[in-house]
Design an enzyme around this catalytic site. Structure first.
Site, short mmCIF file in Angstrom:
data_model
loop_
_atom_site.label_atom_id
_atom_site.label_comp_id
_atom_site.label_asym_id
_atom_site.label_seq_id
_atom_site.Cartn_x
_atom_site.Cartn_y
_atom_site.Cartn_z
N LYS A 291 69.53 29.93 70.58
CA LYS A 291 69.39 28.69 69.78
C LYS A 291 70.01 27.52 70.54
O LYS A 291 69.45 26.44 70.63
CB LYS A 291 70.13 28.84 68.44
CG LYS A 291 69.43 29.70 67.41
CD LYS A 291 70.22 29.62 66.09
CE LYS A 291 69.79 30.69 65.12
NZ LYS A 291 70.63 30.76 63.92
N GLU B 81 63.78 25.53 62.92
CA GLU B 81 62.39 25.83 62.57
C GLU B 81 62.08 25.36 61.15
O GLU B 81 61.08 24.70 60.89
CB GLU B 81 62.12 27.34 62.65
CG GLU B 81 62.15 27.92 64.04
CD GLU B 81 63.52 28.47 64.42
OE1 GLU B 81 64.55 27.96 63.91
OE2 GLU B 81 63.56 29.38 65.27
N HIS C 219 45.02 54.69 64.89
CA HIS C 219 43.96 54.34 65.84
C HIS C 219 44.47 53.38 66.90
O HIS C 219 43.68 52.69 67.56
CB HIS C 219 42.77 53.76 65.08
CG HIS C 219 42.21 54.74 64.10
ND1 HIS C 219 41.24 55.65 64.44
CD2 HIS C 219 42.56 55.00 62.83
CE1 HIS C 219 40.98 56.41 63.38
NE2 HIS C 219 41.77 56.04 62.38
N GLU D 260 69.21 43.25 63.29
CA GLU D 260 70.17 42.14 63.23
C GLU D 260 71.50 42.65 62.69
O GLU D 260 72.56 42.09 62.99
CB GLU D 260 69.62 41.00 62.35
CG GLU D 260 70.30 39.67 62.62
CD GLU D 260 69.58 38.47 62.00
OE1 GLU D 260 68.85 37.76 62.71
OE2 GLU D 260 69.73 38.26 60.79
N LYS E 259 69.43 29.28 53.98
CA LYS E 259 70.82 29.45 53.56
C LYS E 259 71.67 28.28 54.07
O LYS E 259 72.41 27.67 53.34
CB LYS E 259 71.33 30.79 54.10
CG LYS E 259 72.76 31.09 53.75
CD LYS E 259 73.18 32.48 54.19
CE LYS E 259 74.68 32.63 54.06
NZ LYS E 259 75.17 33.93 54.49
N GLY F 272 71.88 36.39 54.98
CA GLY F 272 70.48 35.96 55.01
C GLY F 272 69.50 37.12 54.82
O GLY F 272 68.59 37.06 54.00
N ARG F 273 69.69 38.21 55.55
CA ARG F 273 68.72 39.32 55.48
C ARG F 273 68.92 40.19 54.25
O ARG F 273 68.22 41.19 54.07
CB ARG F 273 68.78 40.14 56.77
CG ARG F 273 70.15 40.65 57.14
CD ARG F 273 70.20 41.16 58.58
NE ARG F 273 71.54 41.47 59.02
CZ ARG F 273 72.41 40.60 59.52
NH1 ARG F 273 72.07 39.34 59.65
NH2 ARG F 273 73.62 40.98 59.91
O1 F6P Z 1 68.85 33.18 63.42
C1 F6P Z 1 69.15 34.24 62.55
C2 F6P Z 1 69.33 33.79 61.16
O2 F6P Z 1 70.59 33.21 61.00
C3 F6P Z 1 69.13 34.92 60.19
O3 F6P Z 1 70.25 35.72 60.06
C4 F6P Z 1 68.72 34.21 58.96
O4 F6P Z 1 68.11 35.08 58.06
C5 F6P Z 1 67.80 33.18 59.53
O5 F6P Z 1 68.37 32.82 60.76
C6 F6P Z 1 67.54 31.98 58.69
O6 F6P Z 1 68.70 31.27 58.40
P1 F6P Z 1 68.74 30.18 57.27
O7 F6P Z 1 68.42 30.85 55.97
O8 F6P Z 1 70.12 29.62 57.29
O9 F6P Z 1 67.72 29.13 57.59
#
Ligand code: F6P
Length: 537
Positions: free
Chosen positions: A501, A203, A372, A341, A197, A255-256
């Site tokens: 972060k 990452e 199990h 979240e 987003k 995002g979620r």
């Molecule tokens: O760190 C949490 C978060 O902001 C989530 O809410 C989001 O889904 C995820 O990181 C990824 O964010 P982005 O889509 O901006 O890379």
């Protein structure tokens, strides 16, 4: 609200000696404590909720103004108050709706992007858009959190419908993830989708660069084998991805909550635009139910109220999600982000301290595997864990229908066992029949007692299809929304992820030896020292 919470607590105290098994003896119990929407059935009769408890919960929802707040969300009011944003993921699955944000009709642009996704997916699936080495065989979605969990969960869930390129999902900054994913893939026939987003997530951007290097080693024009999904056109352009392969969305999609739009591109590539449309239709169908069904028959509201009953009133702080469906393997992780979240907050909308516990810890695994592993604790541990079973009437393997029945039998057996338990007298009888006597009989029998009276709910669907998956995901989204409204918090921000972060960014140069560790705490110093010191030869 206070008096409603108090009334619920007072009523809960009166139920201390009531067993769920006794409640179930009432002939109408199962009918009255279950609800249907279309072909979907939600059974909450195996809980300690009685008619008065349910009525008090419905009063609580009314006092929290759930219905008015629901309309505010659908209308596009800026209910995400800490970020000043509307919350309109519902618009992504109802493309004919008229939705305005800041006086502007946002739907033409949503529809245009959707049409571009459909055309891109069609052309890739039909081999019209190719990689340097021919038609795309593989798609690697690089994203994390909401830019990964939704499509990854749904891709696995909808395996029977996947007839496009194979999809792979890379999320972790651990190089092992991208290394193991790319190993064995042909860069010449692989499409990489960078899904973020913000297009700043460390990452995702790190993995995207690694993928670009991997591609560049074999492909003359690596950028031509990339696509991007983001709200930031500037950053996708700076990364070198052509605008024709960038699918944008707006900041009013959290995002979620974003798998319904461009973040779902990998899923659309896998199952095709028609399957993706069915998924959206399932979500839209649940939206309509949520908006129009009376609260007492409204599945998202009922799921939320059962959740509030268990967490805030009974004090059961975790919630196990137990799909009896191997293809829903990633659903617990998906719901973990959605719930934790969204509602893992200690401050209410106005900044004051939350008066109730925040949302629950959500976890789980598919049955029967979990049986199990951790069900031991669920049945005989000292803590009560409300269990949420999910099961389909029909599988996708007609030749293996007998296995599906065994799966269903196990699901039903677990909720029955949790509710019924096994008394000391029953356990003693069983062990006596095996020949035990005296003190040994007593000792062995006690280990075999199940306290029972442990609550569970079951969500039953006809079959796991794109449509029913859409219904399920929208159902949980709205459940989380209703819980958040009742708790008085903002379900749509996530400030709790920020501090870690920031500290990671500061720690990286320390680990690389470029910055001093002075000022860090003793524990962090110890760990940095250990992790940066070469092992003794
Ligand atoms: O760190 C949490 C978060 O902001 C989530 O809410 C989001 O889904 C995820 O990181 C990824 O964010 P982005 O889509 O901006 O890379």
């Amino acid at each position: 609200m206070k008096q409603h919470w108090q009334a619920l607590r007072a009523h809960h105290a009166t139920l201390a000696d009531v067993r769920i098994s006794t409640l179930l003896e009432a002939p109408a119990r199962a009918a009255e404590f279950s609800a249907r929407h279309g072909e979907m059935l939600f059974d909450f009769s195996k809980t300690s909720l009685d008619a008065k408890g349910l009525a008090l919960l419905l009063n609580l929802a009314q006092a929290a103004d759930v219905e008015a707040k629901r309309e505010a969300m659908f209308r596009g009011d800026k209910i995400n108050v800490t970020e000043g944003r509307a919350v309109l993921h519902t618009a992504l699955r109802n493309l004919n709706a008229a939705v305005t944000v800041d006086g502007e009709n946002v739907m033409p642009s949503v529809r245009a992007t959707y049409a571009r996704m459909v055309e891109f997916a069609r052309a890739i699936r039909e081999g019209e858009i190719k990689g340097q080495g021919g038609a795309y065989t593989d798609v690697v979605n690089i994203g994390i959190g909401g830019s990964d969990l939704g499509p990854a969960m749904a891709y696995l869930a909808l395996t029977p419908y996947a007839d496009g390129p194979r999809c792979h999902f890379v999320s972790n900054v651990d190089g092992a993830h991208i290394h193991d994913t790319l190993r064995g893939l042909n860069p010449e026939t692989t499409l990489v989708i960078v899904a973020s987003k913000t297009f700043t997530t460390i990452e995702t951007m790190t993995n995207a660069e690694t993928a670009r290097d991997w591609m560049a080693a074999k492909v003359a024009d690596p950028a031509a084998q990339f696509a991007a999904v983001s709200t930031s056109a500037d950053r996708t352009a700076a990364f070198g991805i052509d605008a024709s392969r960038v699918f944008g969305f707006d900041d009013w999609v959290g995002g979620r909550y974003s798998m319904w739009g461009p973040i779902g591109l990998s899923l659309m590539l896998a199952i095709g635009p028609a399957g993706f449309d069915d998924f959206l239709a399932g979500g839209a169908d649940m939206d309509a139910h949520f908006r129009h069904a009376a609260p007492a028959h409204n599945l998202p509201i009922l799921l939320a109220l059962v959740g509030i009953w268990h967490n805030q009133i009974c004090g059961y702080t975790t919630r196990a999600v137990l799909p009896y469906d191997q293809r829903l393997l990633r659903l617990p992780a998906y719901l973990q982000q959605l719930e934790m979240e969204s509602n893992g907050k200690r401050v209410s909308m106005d900044g004051s301290d939350l008066e109730e516990q925040s949302g629950p810890v959500v976890w789980g695994e598919p049955g029967t595997n979990g049986q199990h592993a951790f069900y031991q604790l669920i049945h005989q541990g000292t803590r009560v864990v409300p269990c949420e079973f999910i099961v389909a009437r029909q599988g996708h393997e007609p030749d293996l229908a007998h296995q599906h029945l065994l799966l269903v039998a196990n699901c039903l057996a677990q909720s029955e066992a949790l509710m019924r338990g096994r008394s000391l007298a029953e356990a003693t009888g069983i062990m006596a029949a095996k020949g035990l006597t005296g003190a040994e009989l007593d000792r062995q029998a006690r280990h075999r007692v199940f306290p029972g009276n442990r609550p569970s709910t079951t969500l039953a669907i006809p079959q796991l299809t794109p449509f029913t998956l859409g219904q399920i995901i929208a159902l949980y989204e709205h459940r989380v929304f209703v819980e958040g409204v009742i708790l008085g918090l903002n379900s749509f921000d996530q400030w709790g992820v920020e501090l870690g972060k920031e500290l990671a960014v500061a720690l990286q140069p320390i680990l690389e030896g470029r910055a001093s560790i002075e000022g860090k705490d003793a524990s962090t110093k110890l760990l940095v020292d250990y992790l940066t010191t070469a092992p003794k030869a």
